[in-house]
Design a protein around this motif. Structure first.
Motif, PDB file in Angstrom:
ATOM      1  N   GLN A  73       8.985  -1.145  17.451  1.00 16.00           N
ATOM      2  CA  GLN A  73       8.675  -2.197  18.415  1.00 16.00           C
ATOM      3  C   GLN A  73       7.879  -3.345  17.790  1.00 16.00           C
ATOM      4  OE1 GLN A  73       9.991  -2.166  21.443  1.00 16.00           O
ATOM      5  NE2 GLN A  73      10.929  -0.186  20.988  1.00 16.00           N
ATOM      6  N   ASP A  74       7.417  -3.179  16.551  1.00 19.33           N
ATOM      7  CA  ASP A  74       6.601  -4.192  15.888  1.00 19.33           C
ATOM      8  C   ASP A  74       7.243  -4.544  14.544  1.00 19.33           C
ATOM      9  OD1 ASP A  74       4.671  -5.842  14.817  1.00 19.33           O
ATOM     10  OD2 ASP A  74       3.005  -4.431  15.097  1.00 19.33           O
ATOM     11  N   LEU A  75       8.216  -5.446  14.592  1.00 18.97           N
ATOM     12  CA  LEU A  75       8.993  -5.766  13.394  1.00 18.97           C
ATOM     13  C   LEU A  75       8.155  -6.407  12.296  1.00 18.97           C
ATOM     14  CD1 LEU A  75      12.362  -6.976  14.933  1.00 18.97           C
ATOM     15  CD2 LEU A  75      11.766  -4.735  14.012  1.00 18.97           C
ATOM     16  N   ARG A  76       7.163  -7.184  12.670  1.00 17.08           N
ATOM     17  CA  ARG A  76       6.308  -7.810  11.663  1.00 17.08           C
ATOM     18  C   ARG A  76       5.560  -6.744  10.871  1.00 17.08           C
ATOM     19  NH1 ARG A  76       3.056 -13.021  13.204  1.00 17.08           N
ATOM     20  NH2 ARG A  76       5.207 -13.491  13.648  1.00 17.08           N
ATOM     21  N   LYS A  77       5.001  -5.781  11.567  1.00 16.44           N
ATOM     22  CA  LYS A  77       4.294  -4.682  10.912  1.00 16.44           C
ATOM     23  C   LYS A  77       5.267  -3.855  10.074  1.00 16.44           C
ATOM     24  CE  LYS A  77       0.739  -1.718  10.726  1.00 16.44           C
ATOM     25  NZ  LYS A  77      -0.537  -2.014  10.151  1.00 16.44           N
ATOM     26  N   LEU A  78       6.450  -3.589  10.619  1.00 16.83           N
ATOM     27  CA  LEU A  78       7.468  -2.822   9.902  1.00 16.83           C
ATOM     28  C   LEU A  78       7.851  -3.509   8.594  1.00 16.83           C
ATOM     29  CD1 LEU A  78       9.534  -0.521   9.684  1.00 16.83           C
ATOM     30  CD2 LEU A  78      11.086  -1.903  11.072  1.00 16.83           C
ATOM     31  N   ASN A  79       8.076  -4.811   8.641  1.00 13.33           N
ATOM     32  CA  ASN A  79       8.442  -5.547   7.430  1.00 13.33           C
ATOM     33  C   ASN A  79       7.339  -5.476   6.378  1.00 13.33           C
ATOM     34  OD1 ASN A  79      10.979  -6.270   8.348  1.00 13.33           O
ATOM     35  ND2 ASN A  79      10.271  -8.189   9.218  1.00 13.33           N
ATOM     36  N   GLY A  80       6.101  -5.565   6.803  1.00 13.97           N
ATOM     37  CA  GLY A  80       4.983  -5.463   5.860  1.00 13.97           C
ATOM     38  C   GLY A  80       4.914  -4.094   5.212  1.00 13.97           C
ATOM     39  N   ILE A  81       5.138  -3.065   5.994  1.00 16.40           N
ATOM     40  CA  ILE A  81       5.099  -1.705   5.459  1.00 16.40           C
ATOM     41  C   ILE A  81       6.263  -1.475   4.506  1.00 16.40           C
ATOM     42  CG2 ILE A  81       5.363   0.725   6.094  1.00 16.40           C
ATOM     43  CD1 ILE A  81       3.578   0.096   8.521  1.00 16.40           C
ATOM     44  N   ILE A  82       7.439  -1.975   4.864  1.00 19.43           N
ATOM     45  CA  ILE A  82       8.597  -1.828   3.982  1.00 19.43           C
ATOM     46  C   ILE A  82       8.350  -2.562   2.661  1.00 19.43           C
ATOM     47  CG2 ILE A  82      11.023  -2.485   3.683  1.00 19.43           C
ATOM     48  CD1 ILE A  82      11.450  -1.695   6.613  1.00 19.43           C
ATOM     49  N   ASP A  83       7.708  -3.716   2.724  1.00 19.24           N
ATOM     50  CA  ASP A  83       7.350  -4.426   1.485  1.00 19.24           C
ATOM     51  C   ASP A  83       6.401  -3.577   0.637  1.00 19.24           C
ATOM     52  OD1 ASP A  83       8.899  -6.611   2.110  1.00 19.24           O
ATOM     53  OD2 ASP A  83       7.223  -7.829   2.843  1.00 19.24           O
ATOM     54  N   ASP A  84       5.436  -2.933   1.270  1.00 22.47           N
ATOM     55  CA  ASP A  84       4.499  -2.069   0.551  1.00 22.47           C
ATOM     56  C   ASP A  84       5.221  -0.884  -0.089  1.00 22.47           C
ATOM     57  OD1 ASP A  84       2.436  -3.732   1.310  1.00 22.47           O
ATOM     58  OD2 ASP A  84       1.721  -2.428   2.924  1.00 22.47           O
ATOM     59  N   ILE A  85       6.147  -0.295   0.651  1.00 22.57           N
ATOM     60  CA  ILE A  85       6.920   0.834   0.129  1.00 22.57           C
ATOM     61  C   ILE A  85       7.712   0.379  -1.092  1.00 22.57           C
ATOM     62  CG2 ILE A  85       8.828   2.434   0.602  1.00 22.57           C
ATOM     63  CD1 ILE A  85       7.857   2.399   3.571  1.00 22.57           C
ATOM     64  N   GLY A  86       8.329  -0.773  -1.007  1.00 23.09           N
ATOM     65  CA  GLY A  86       9.110  -1.296  -2.128  1.00 23.09           C
ATOM     66  C   GLY A  86       8.250  -1.572  -3.346  1.00 23.09           C
ATOM     67  N   GLY A  87       7.061  -2.129  -3.140  1.00 23.22           N
ATOM     68  CA  GLY A  87       6.161  -2.394  -4.258  1.00 23.22           C
ATOM     69  C   GLY A  87       5.711  -1.118  -4.942  1.00 23.22           C
ATOM     70  N   SER A  88       5.420  -0.120  -4.150  1.00 25.44           N
ATOM     71  CA  SER A  88       5.013   1.161  -4.707  1.00 25.44           C
ATOM     72  C   SER A  88       6.162   1.804  -5.467  1.00 25.44           C
ATOM     73  CB  SER A  88       4.537   2.086  -3.590  1.00 25.44           C
ATOM     74  OG  SER A  88       4.224   3.347  -4.111  1.00 25.44           O
TER      75      SER A  88
END
Length: 162
Positions: A99-114
């Protein structure tokens, strides 16, 4: 180095990782009230994570990297583990933050960086550079020449770069 568009999508989604685990716990505080609180609205339960789907995606992604980078068997096993972990984290985040796409996108970016950091530890410098170049090309990251812009009007190409 032919790779499928699916590989690109998966690679893009997996570029960022452990931040999900760090942010999955929530702290709830209780407050005392004198009136009864209304019952929470019925929420549809999230579907369970499909482990078979995660495994299939991780194997496909690992196979693509094996072909593109010439992974050794040991590297292949480590990359598979990294891919499984990253894909699972993305799926958990999608369920948790749907329900929170902005938060989801940030987390996915973090996952990708890791994931990128973990891959760098497993791949040789030459393999990682090859991976980075292919990733940047597919993600549309301009190269250094592209960042310099167009030549100055009136000067022939190659001039003004001294």
């Amino acid at each position: 180095m032919p790779t499928s568009p699916r590989f690109l999508v998966l690679a893009g989604l997996l570029l960022a990782a452990p931040a999900v685990w760090a942010q999955t716990t929530t702290v709830k505080t209780k407050t005392k009230t004198k009136t009864a609180a209304p019952a929470p609205a019925a929420q549809t339960p999230a579907p369970p994570i499909d482990e078979a789907k995660i495994e299939a995606q991780a194997r496909t992604l690992t196979q693509n990297l094996k072909q593109a980078l010439g992974l050794t068997p040991l590297q292949e096993e480590k990359v598979l583990q990294i891919n499984q972990r990253s894909i699972r984290q993305v799926e958990v985040a999608r369920l948790q933050y749907r329900q929170d796409l902005r938060k989801l996108n940030g987390i996915i970016d973090d996952i990708g960086g890791s994931r990128l950091t973990l891959l760098k530890d497993v791949l040789t410098p030459a393999q990682f550079n090859k991976y980075q170049q292919a990733r940047e090309k597919k993600m549309g990251v301009p190269n250094v020449q592209g960042n310099q812009g167009n030549a100055v009007p009136g000067l022939p190409p190659g001039r003004g770069e001294e």
